[in-house]
Design an enzyme around this catalytic site. Structure first.
Site, PDB file in Angstrom:
ATOM      1  N   GLU A 185       0.857  -1.183   0.000  1.00  0.00           N
ATOM      2  CA  GLU A 185       0.000   0.000   0.000  1.00  0.00           C
ATOM      3  C   GLU A 185       0.890   1.229   0.000  1.00  0.00           C
ATOM      4  O   GLU A 185       2.114   1.126   0.112  1.00  0.00           O
ATOM      5  CB  GLU A 185      -0.952  -0.017   1.201  1.00  0.00           C
ATOM      6  CG  GLU A 185      -0.261   0.025   2.553  1.00  0.00           C
ATOM      7  CD  GLU A 185      -1.226  -0.199   3.726  1.00  0.00           C
ATOM      8  OE1 GLU A 185      -2.197  -0.953   3.575  1.00  0.00           O
ATOM      9  OE2 GLU A 185      -0.985   0.373   4.798  1.00  0.00           O
ATOM     10  N   HIS A 217      -4.156   3.414   8.242  1.00  0.00           N
ATOM     11  CA  HIS A 217      -2.909   2.918   8.814  1.00  0.00           C
ATOM     12  C   HIS A 217      -1.958   4.084   9.057  1.00  0.00           C
ATOM     13  O   HIS A 217      -1.823   4.964   8.201  1.00  0.00           O
ATOM     14  CB  HIS A 217      -2.225   1.932   7.858  1.00  0.00           C
ATOM     15  CG  HIS A 217      -2.919   0.608   7.769  1.00  0.00           C
ATOM     16  ND1 HIS A 217      -2.847  -0.186   6.652  1.00  0.00           N
ATOM     17  CD2 HIS A 217      -3.695  -0.054   8.658  1.00  0.00           C
ATOM     18  CE1 HIS A 217      -3.540  -1.288   6.857  1.00  0.00           C
ATOM     19  NE2 HIS A 217      -4.074  -1.237   8.063  1.00  0.00           N
TER      20      HIS A 217
END
Lengths: 378, 297
Positions: free
Chosen positions: B209, B247
């Site tokens: 990611e 995150h």
């Protein structure tokens, strides 16, 4: 969490870094009064959580209190990269002989903190790093021992600072690192750090970002938070424990899990739509959380369809479906809702959702395509 | 064979009497994981899913000889729990906890390296070797034994991909969540090296990611050291710069850490990069066919 320049400067000064002082004004009149008190030339600087203030006309020199008033008038209300200026810092002008960049941040590759310095101060350091990497000096800091005095001196010599000024530079470097650690910062930066014509060190700017995960250690920072700088829905989301980032599209996304939430936004784009937000509702996707998420997403008037993407996992699909149905009773949603439900008891969940009039599917691609179609039809 | 955990894994659960700790201990035991003990200061004498609870890791180690620790301790106490595990000789520590300050993780990372232990996470779902042991919070039933190693920075996105693989009849050797924080103990490169050396793994799925440059390092490592086919997916192609996407580590800063950069680096290293999770099984099938391996065993 980002701090304003004047807030960061106070923290730097508390660690002994020579800063430029000044005071904050939120009206042109206040700016004039501060300038009169300061006497002489002042700099009027926009206080916003954004770089590029100088280029945007957010920093002006004023020779008289009247000029300071005019400068504040021009800067207050200015929009800099999407941020409206509501406060200006009025600080004494400085006689700059030499400018430097000095910063501390995390080197993610090495999992260590790093001090970064450059002889090119007052400019965009990322641009310097890209175009003239040889002008950047870096020193990794031992995580258990902290920064050594020799490291700080070595950076100073590498920048070509005269011997009699290196000790002062090293002291500031260590103080900046200490501030970074003490305040749980993810970035502490002085740009520019200057040597004045009189040969004194002075931090002419101050920038700091704080690790959100460490805010429990710093309850006092809550008072420094500038809610004007934050998107209202993002503030609401934080208070209800939902990760939310507002975007510019028209398809509202409600997803469990951060990685899946990003992948869902990408899927919307892949099928010709634009996501209106990133939203991670958390693990369980309970009725309360989904109701909160509905409220956040529908607060955006641009949203023309909502895509809910839940991977059931340990939470059962029928429970998630019930939660969605309950949330709909609490929050009125007028745009089409497409639900993708997968994992444990997904089939039962989809039946429940279909019975309550929602479009339910098991495939993420189908759901994204359906949401885009529904938004364009609406 | 597998990586990190198998049938011989003996698990100690730190924070075993908490809500998350006790729930997931039960889930792990139901999956067939050998949970030998747990620790909660003041919890001595209790049991959770038949596992005895101790006050300290030292007591639990002496009595039950665990070889993997899993941590469900709240963020402000989790760094101490990691130190307690590695200082009592646990060679593998899996930290599920989300929200640990970076300033705590930097010295933790250095200490774990120094004592020669391995930390997985924090802010990760743990790891599973299907049919053998689940040491984490992932739904066990979506996994099936097979030849594909899965490594990811994300939780639910991993479940998404694993589920798609299982539905397509493609099993997994092990699935590893390395975590979404800026400072994590085990990187993509570490796990790729384990999968490359694992005879039970024939192909690898890597799910990255935005943020940081672990994927770029992985690309370089794959080019030089990985002979097995790798399929990649990167989440966050539509993520704006400067915003944290859930995150703590998922942020494009200073224009770097974008999905496009990572995808380009992986492609240049010979990785089959797909644009959606549902395309992973097809890409794996093609990759396995190309090297003449069956998709299930």
């Amino acid at each position: 969490m980002n701090l304003h320049e004047y807030q960061a400067a106070e923290l730097f000064a508390a660690q002994g870094i020579p800063t430029n002082g000044g005071a904050v004004a939120s009206t042109p009149g206040e700016a004039e009064v501060i300038a009169r008190g300061a006497g002489g030339v002042v700099v009027v600087k926009a206080q916003v959580h954004s770089g590029g203030r100088g280029k945007a006309g957010g920093v002006k020199l004023a020779r008289t209190p009247q000029e300071a008033r005019a400068a504040a008038e021009a800067i207050l209300g200015l929009e800099i990269r999407g941020h409206i200026v509501r406060k200006v810092l009025v600080a004494p002008g400085a006689d700059i002989a030499q400018e430097f960049y000095l910063g501390v941040s995390l080197d993610r590759t090495r999992r260590q903190n790093v001090v970064i310095a450059s002889g090119e101060g007052g400019v965009d350091i990322e641009e310097v790093a890209r175009e003239r990497p040889e002008r950047i000096v870096r020193a990794l800091v031992d995580p258990l021992l902290g920064i050594h005095p020799w490291q700080a001196r070595q950076i100073g010599f590498a920048l070509g600072i005269a011997f009699d000024k290196v000790a002062g530079f090293a002291t500031i470097t260590r103080a900046l690192y200490d501030t970074y650690i003490a305040e749980d910062a993810t970035l502490a930066e002085i740009n520019p750090l200057v040597l004045t014509g009189a040969g004194d060190w002075l931090a002419l700017d101050a920038k700091m970002s704080i690790d959100d995960n460490a805010l429990f250690r710093h309850p006092d920072f809550e008072a420094l938070r500038d809610l004007d700088e934050e998107v209202a829905t993002e503030v609401d989301a934080r208070q209800s424990g939902i990760s939310f980032v507002k975007l510019d599209g028209d398809i509202g996304c409600i997803v469990n899990g951060a990685g899946l939430a990003m992948a869902t936004m990408d899927a919307v784009k892949l099928h010709g739509g634009e996501p209106a937000n990133f939203l991670d509702v958390g693990g369980g996707a309970s009725a309360d959380q989904v109701a909160q998420a509905f409220a956040l997403v529908t607060a955006d008037p641009h949203v023309r369809a909502i895509l809910i993407n839940i991977f059931g996992g340990i939470t059962r699909g029928d429970v998630v479906a019930q939660g969605i149905a309950e949330a709909r009773e609490r929050v009125a949603v007028t745009v089409p809702i497409v639900v993708r439900l997968s994992g444990t008891n997904a089939a039962e969940g989809q039946k429940l959702l279909a019975a309550s009039g929602l479009i339910a599917t098991e495939s993420m691609d189908d759901a994204a395509a359906e949401a885009v179609r529904a938004a364009h039809a609406a | 064979m597998s990586i990190l955990v198998d049938r011989d894994t003996r698990v100690i659960v730190q924070g075993i009497t908490g809500r998350e700790g006790s729930f997931h201990t039960t889930q792990m035991v139901e999956y067939g994981t050998n949970v030998v003990s747990g620790v909660t200061p003041g919890g001595r004498g209790k049991t959770v899913a038949e596992a005895p609870v101790f006050d300290t890791v030292a007591d639990a180690v002496a009595a039950t000889e665990p070889n993997v620790a899993i941590i469900f301790v709240p963020a402000r106490f989790a760094p101490d729990a990691i130190y307690e595990a590695v200082d009592n000789g646990l060679p593998l520590v899996i930290c599920i906890t989300e929200g640990i300050p970076v300033a705590d993780m930097v010295p933790v990372y250095a200490h774990v390296k120094q004592v020669g232990a391995r930390l997985l996470g924090p802010n990760c779902p743990g790891t599973i070797t299907p049919g053998a042991a689940k040491v984490g919070i992932m739904p066990g039933f979506i996994h099936t034994p097979g030849p594909v190693g899965v490594v990811s920075r994300s939780g639910t996105l991993t479940y998404e991909v694993v589920d798609a693989l299982s539905r397509a009849g493609i099993g997994q050797s092990s699935a590893v969540g390395i975590g979404g924080d800026p400072v994590i103990g085990t990187s993509f490169v570490d796990v790729l090296a384990l999968f490359e050396a694992d005879p039970a793994t024939d192909a690898i799925v890597m799910i990255g990611e935005i943020g940081g440059d672990d994927e770029e390092h992985a690309a370089r490592f794959i080019e030089e050291h990985v002979t097995k086919p790798v399929v990649g997916f990167i989440a966050g192609q539509t993520a704006p710069p400067g915003k944290r996407m859930g995150h703590a580590g998922a942020i494009i800063s200073g224009g770097s850490g974008t999905a496009a950069e990572k995808m380009a680096a992986l492609e240049a290293a010979g990785v089959r990069v797909v644009d959606r999770p549902s395309a992973v099984p097809g890409a794996i099938q093609a990759a396995l066919l190309a090297v003449g391996q069956p998709v299930s065993r």
